[in-house]
Design a protein around this motif. Sequence first.
Motif, short mmCIF file in Angstrom:
data_model
loop_
_atom_site.label_atom_id
_atom_site.label_comp_id
_atom_site.label_asym_id
_atom_site.label_seq_id
_atom_site.Cartn_x
_atom_site.Cartn_y
_atom_site.Cartn_z
N THR A 182 0.86 -1.19 0.00
CA THR A 182 0.00 0.00 0.00
C THR A 182 0.89 1.24 0.00
N THR A 224 -3.42 6.63 -0.79
CA THR A 224 -4.85 6.49 -1.02
C THR A 224 -5.17 6.84 -2.46
N GLU A 262 -6.51 -0.29 -7.11
CA GLU A 262 -7.16 0.38 -6.00
C GLU A 262 -7.96 -0.66 -5.24
N GLU A 263 -7.82 -0.65 -3.91
CA GLU A 263 -8.51 -1.65 -3.10
C GLU A 263 -9.01 -0.97 -1.84
N ASP A 264 -10.29 -0.90 -1.67
CA ASP A 264 -10.88 -0.25 -0.49
C ASP A 264 -10.35 1.17 -0.32
N GLY A 265 -10.22 1.88 -1.43
CA GLY A 265 -9.74 3.27 -1.36
C GLY A 265 -8.23 3.38 -1.20
N GLN A 266 -7.56 2.24 -1.08
CA GLN A 266 -6.09 2.26 -0.94
C GLN A 266 -5.44 2.02 -2.31
N ARG A 294 -2.52 0.32 -4.24
CA ARG A 294 -1.58 -0.78 -3.98
C ARG A 294 -0.76 -1.10 -5.22
#
Lengths: 105, 403
Positions: A6, A9, A93-97, A99
């Motif tokens: 990560t 954002t 993008e994963e859950d707003g993160q 990566r």
Amino acid sequence: MAEWVTVGTAGEVPEGDVTAFGVGDRQVAVANIDGDLHAFDDTCTHQQCSLAEGELDGTTIECPCHGSQFDVITGEAVNGPAVDPVGVFEAKEEDGQLRVLVDEE
Amino acid sequence: MTSVVIVGAGLAGATAAATLRDEGFDGQVVLIGAEPMPPYERPPLSKEYLRGESDHHFVRPPEWYAENAIDARFGSAAERVNVTDRVVELQGGERVPFDEVVVATGSRNRRFPLPGLDLPGVFDLRYAPDADAIKAAAREGSMAVLVGMGFIGAEVAASLRQLGLDVTVVEFAGTPLERVLGPQLGGAIEALHRDHGVQMFFRDAAERFEGDGRFEALLTKEGRRLEGDFAVVGVGVEPVTEVAGDGIPVDNGIPVDATLKTSVDGVWAIGDVARHHHPVFGPIRVEHFDNAMKMGEHVARNLVGTPSVFDDAHWFWSDQYDANIQMSGFATEWDDMVVRGSIEERSFSAFLLKDGQLLSTFSMNRRFDVRRSMPLIATKARPERETLADPEFDLRELHPPKE
């Protein structure tokens, strides 16, 4: 071994933008092209300038120092003076993160 | 076509050789260069390399030439391109035959025959060994006297100040780079250097270098005596055209058409030596890095394919202290200048126009404006003054639509 890291954002890289993130000892740039994320080594292979400071045009990033151009999808140096490609990485993008899949050095 | 001979192994010549291979040309490529070192980039010689921050940047790795079957003759000077026999004559008598020849001999520093110019400690800067000599003399606290404040003089002044030397400059014009930039923008460069402690004397010129076996002082036309530990002369360059002999026309460089071809069949010229016919600017000769590289690429593509027009809008940079200076286009005269940003705060772009047409953009620490101007310059655009003056306006909005 590659692992997902990560780096920030999703809001830090709006569409049409490029932002550099520190990942371990290196800088990785993430470009958002029409909603697709593309990650690549931020350091120009010519004289080590930050590519994220440069201009994104289509899938080409132009180094702000001496005008080298790289394809952000393949990493290829499409215009000199740089000759060597930059590394490219998967990004998502994963859950707003934000990566990035990077190799452990 | 089976053999291409490139005369001159600077950036332009080396890039031409590399691009020929990149484009799949499998004939013979001979690259002839007077310097023994494989082709390297010159811009760092007055900046990072001079300050000891970087080693040489090679155009291609030194082993690349052998690996790609380039017949590289580094350290071998060409004497003449003999267009009658279609051979390049080298010093020592060897004759290298060609089907096509690319002249990329570049430029050399101008030298005015002044007394004392040959004294040890009087340097100029063009080649790697020149930079090494200046570097060796540039000890912290020592004093340098510079003659000329064009781009090389200004960059050397900045680097030497950054190394902790005292720097004094004598310049013939009224400001640094006045001939290229005009007095107002030249004044911005002057202010930059003044704030970094460079002592500058304008409208004065070198008359004589003095010293007992080694440089000690410069005497100027206005009667100044400027003492120093060494001197660096940077008073412009001239194209290297001797190889043209009497077979290739010469007129302020080697004239080429818009495809980089001379009037002689099979003879091309690129880089500093080439006076090319530009579709926007007319016949111009450009002495900058990016032009040399782009011409090298272009001539190679013209050799292997259908010749096309070289219409690059031209661009260069100069780093001085923490100021990033860039310029695109080409203007020898202009009747209007629009500034966006602040000259005083050293964050500005200046747009040079003639009859409303944008010819050139100069910037200090606003580099995006310079690159974004290039499509406008190439298409002879006439942007509104208000648009140009607005720092928030993104010049890309004026770009012609992409094909």
